[in-house]
Structures are given as C-alpha cells and as structure tokens.
Design a protein around this motif. Structure first.
Motif, PDB file in Angstrom:
ATOM      1  N   UNK A 165      97.063  36.637  81.061  1.00 12.65           N
ATOM      2  CA  UNK A 165      96.505  37.198  80.239  1.00 12.65           C
ATOM      3  C   UNK A 165      97.384  37.515  78.895  1.00 12.65           C
ATOM      4  N   UNK A 166      98.771  38.085  79.305  1.00 12.51           N
ATOM      5  CA  UNK A 166      99.723  38.407  78.105  1.00 12.51           C
ATOM      6  C   UNK A 166     100.116  37.092  77.416  1.00 12.51           C
ATOM      7  N   UNK A 167     100.429  35.995  78.347  1.00 13.29           N
ATOM      8  CA  UNK A 167     100.868  34.991  77.631  1.00 13.29           C
ATOM      9  C   UNK A 167      99.965  34.277  76.739  1.00 13.29           C
ATOM     10  N   UNK A 168      98.407  34.427  77.097  1.00 14.21           N
ATOM     11  CA  UNK A 168      97.311  34.090  76.130  1.00 14.21           C
ATOM     12  C   UNK A 168      97.152  34.727  75.087  1.00 14.21           C
ATOM     13  N   UNK A 169      97.536  35.799  75.069  1.00 11.34           N
ATOM     14  CA  UNK A 169      97.502  36.973  73.833  1.00 11.34           C
ATOM     15  C   UNK A 169      98.643  36.604  72.949  1.00 11.34           C
ATOM     16  N   UNK A 170      99.772  36.166  73.548  1.00 11.87           N
ATOM     17  CA  UNK A 170     100.740  35.721  72.680  1.00 11.87           C
ATOM     18  C   UNK A 170     100.555  34.309  72.041  1.00 11.87           C
ATOM     19  N   UNK A 171     100.052  33.517  72.875  1.00 13.90           N
ATOM     20  CA  UNK A 171      99.461  32.175  72.269  1.00 13.90           C
ATOM     21  C   UNK A 171      98.507  32.356  71.222  1.00 13.90           C
ATOM     22  N   UNK A 172      97.575  33.281  71.176  1.00 16.91           N
ATOM     23  CA  UNK A 172      96.800  33.468  69.998  1.00 16.91           C
ATOM     24  C   UNK A 172      97.616  33.778  68.908  1.00 16.91           C
ATOM     25  N   UNK A 173      98.590  34.497  68.923  1.00 12.94           N
ATOM     26  CA  UNK A 173      99.292  34.885  67.621  1.00 12.94           C
ATOM     27  C   UNK A 173     100.161  33.815  67.097  1.00 12.94           C
ATOM     28  N   UNK A 174     100.356  32.587  67.694  1.00 13.62           N
ATOM     29  CA  UNK A 174     101.058  31.462  67.281  1.00 13.62           C
ATOM     30  C   UNK A 174     100.204  30.232  66.961  1.00 13.62           C
ATOM     31  N   UNK A 175      99.884  30.123  65.607  1.00 11.19           N
ATOM     32  CA  UNK A 175      98.990  29.085  65.053  1.00 11.19           C
ATOM     33  C   UNK A 175      98.851  27.637  66.198  1.00 11.19           C
ATOM     34  N   UNK A 176     100.085  27.466  66.477  1.00  9.65           N
ATOM     35  CA  UNK A 176     100.127  25.948  67.074  1.00  9.65           C
ATOM     36  C   UNK A 176      99.491  26.203  68.437  1.00  9.65           C
ATOM     37  N   UNK A 177      99.708  27.438  69.436  1.00  9.78           N
ATOM     38  CA  UNK A 177      99.220  27.565  70.696  1.00  9.78           C
ATOM     39  C   UNK A 177      97.929  28.227  70.476  1.00  9.78           C
ATOM     40  N   UNK A 178      97.444  28.621  69.356  1.00  8.74           N
ATOM     41  CA  UNK A 178      96.238  29.378  69.366  1.00  8.74           C
ATOM     42  C   UNK A 178      94.878  28.769  70.154  1.00  8.74           C
ATOM     43  N   UNK A 179      94.846  27.278  70.115  1.00 12.63           N
ATOM     44  CA  UNK A 179      93.799  26.883  71.166  1.00 12.63           C
ATOM     45  C   UNK A 179      93.970  26.998  72.463  1.00 12.63           C
ATOM     46  N   UNK A 180      95.108  27.108  73.131  1.00  9.20           N
ATOM     47  CA  UNK A 180      95.119  27.474  74.528  1.00  9.20           C
ATOM     48  C   UNK A 180      95.149  29.107  74.818  1.00  9.20           C
ATOM     49  N   UNK A 181      95.489  29.876  73.709  1.00 11.82           N
ATOM     50  CA  UNK A 181      95.073  31.234  73.989  1.00 11.82           C
ATOM     51  C   UNK A 181      93.535  31.407  73.773  1.00 11.82           C
ATOM     52  N   UNK A 182      92.946  30.628  72.826  1.00 10.30           N
ATOM     53  CA  UNK A 182      91.381  31.044  72.897  1.00 10.30           C
ATOM     54  C   UNK A 182      90.708  30.436  74.095  1.00 10.30           C
ATOM     55  N   UNK A 183      91.357  29.054  74.527  1.00 11.45           N
ATOM     56  CA  UNK A 183      90.632  28.666  75.988  1.00 11.45           C
ATOM     57  C   UNK A 183      90.893  29.822  76.904  1.00 11.45           C
ATOM     58  N   UNK A 184      91.947  30.460  76.994  1.00 12.84           N
ATOM     59  CA  UNK A 184      91.923  31.345  78.099  1.00 12.84           C
ATOM     60  C   UNK A 184      91.271  32.651  78.058  1.00 12.84           C
ATOM     61  N   UNK A 185      90.335  32.750  76.900  1.00 18.76           N
ATOM     62  CA  UNK A 185      89.492  33.903  77.189  1.00 18.76           C
ATOM     63  C   UNK A 185      88.244  33.551  77.798  1.00 18.76           C
ATOM     64  N   UNK A 186      88.281  32.296  78.460  1.00 15.12           N
ATOM     65  CA  UNK A 186      86.996  31.895  79.347  1.00 15.12           C
ATOM     66  C   UNK A 186      87.619  32.310  80.727  1.00 15.12           C
ATOM     67  N   UNK A 187      86.612  32.942  81.427  1.00 13.21           N
ATOM     68  CA  UNK A 187      87.377  33.506  82.779  1.00 13.21           C
ATOM     69  C   UNK A 187      87.807  32.477  83.651  1.00 13.21           C
ATOM     70  N   UNK A 188      87.335  31.533  83.808  1.00 12.49           N
ATOM     71  CA  UNK A 188      87.923  30.564  85.000  1.00 12.49           C
ATOM     72  C   UNK A 188      89.010  29.973  84.434  1.00 12.49           C
TER      73      UNK A 188
END
Length: 95
Positions: free
Chosen positions: A47-70
């Motif tokens: 969850x911490x990695x996903x939050x960091x990814x959401x802050x970085x435009x290049x990795x934002x799609x990965x962070x947004x995908x991680x909002x999915x529970x599965x």
C-alpha cells in the motif's frame, strides 16, 4: 524513485539515521517500507509503494491499479515474499 519524482512530490526520510523523527517504532519502519499520505495516514508494504507510485506520473497507472483490493493483495503477497529473500539478496550483492 527519487529520480522519477521530478516534481518533488515525495519526501524521502532515512529512518536509519538517528536524527529522523519516527511516528512509528523505528525497528518496524526498518523492517517494512512505509509512507505517509497527504492526509496523514501511514501506510506500509504494498500500500505504501502504491501511494508512492500514484505520486509519480510515470508509475501512476500502477498505483491506481493497486487501489483494487485483489491487485493490492497480490502485490502485498509478492512484497512479503521479497522480504523473506531480501537478506539473501543483500548478502549476494555484497559479494
């Protein structure tokens, strides 16, 4: 990650440094990756990695995908596996 954070949206803190202010037990912080979101919520693991990814435009799609529970559960399982092999990887890299 620092190089990818060109906008400076992430404040990186080295909790191993004695001068770092730790809102959580220092040993716990050193055992797993932690992040604090703007609202003050402290996250750990995937969850911490996903939050960091959401802050970085290049990795934002990965962070947004991680909002999915599965997706987040899968990432957390992979992170837990990584933590078990991390000491071996560290020894290997030192050699």
């Amino acid at each position: 990650m620092r190089r990818l954070d060109r906008a400076g949206r992430i404040e990186f803190v080295d909790v191993a440094a004695g001068s770092a202010v730790c809102p959580v037990d220092r040993d716990l912080l050193l055992a797993r990756f932690h992040a604090r979101e703007k609202g003050g919520q402290i996250l750990d693991g995937a969850a911490a990695f996903a939050a960091m990814w959401r802050a970085i435009p290049l990795l934002r799609p990965l962070g947004l995908a991680a909002r999915n529970r599965l997706v987040l559960a899968t990432l957390e399982r992979l992170y837990t596996i990584f933590l078990t092999v991390r000491p071996m990887l560290q020894r290997w890299m030192r050699q």
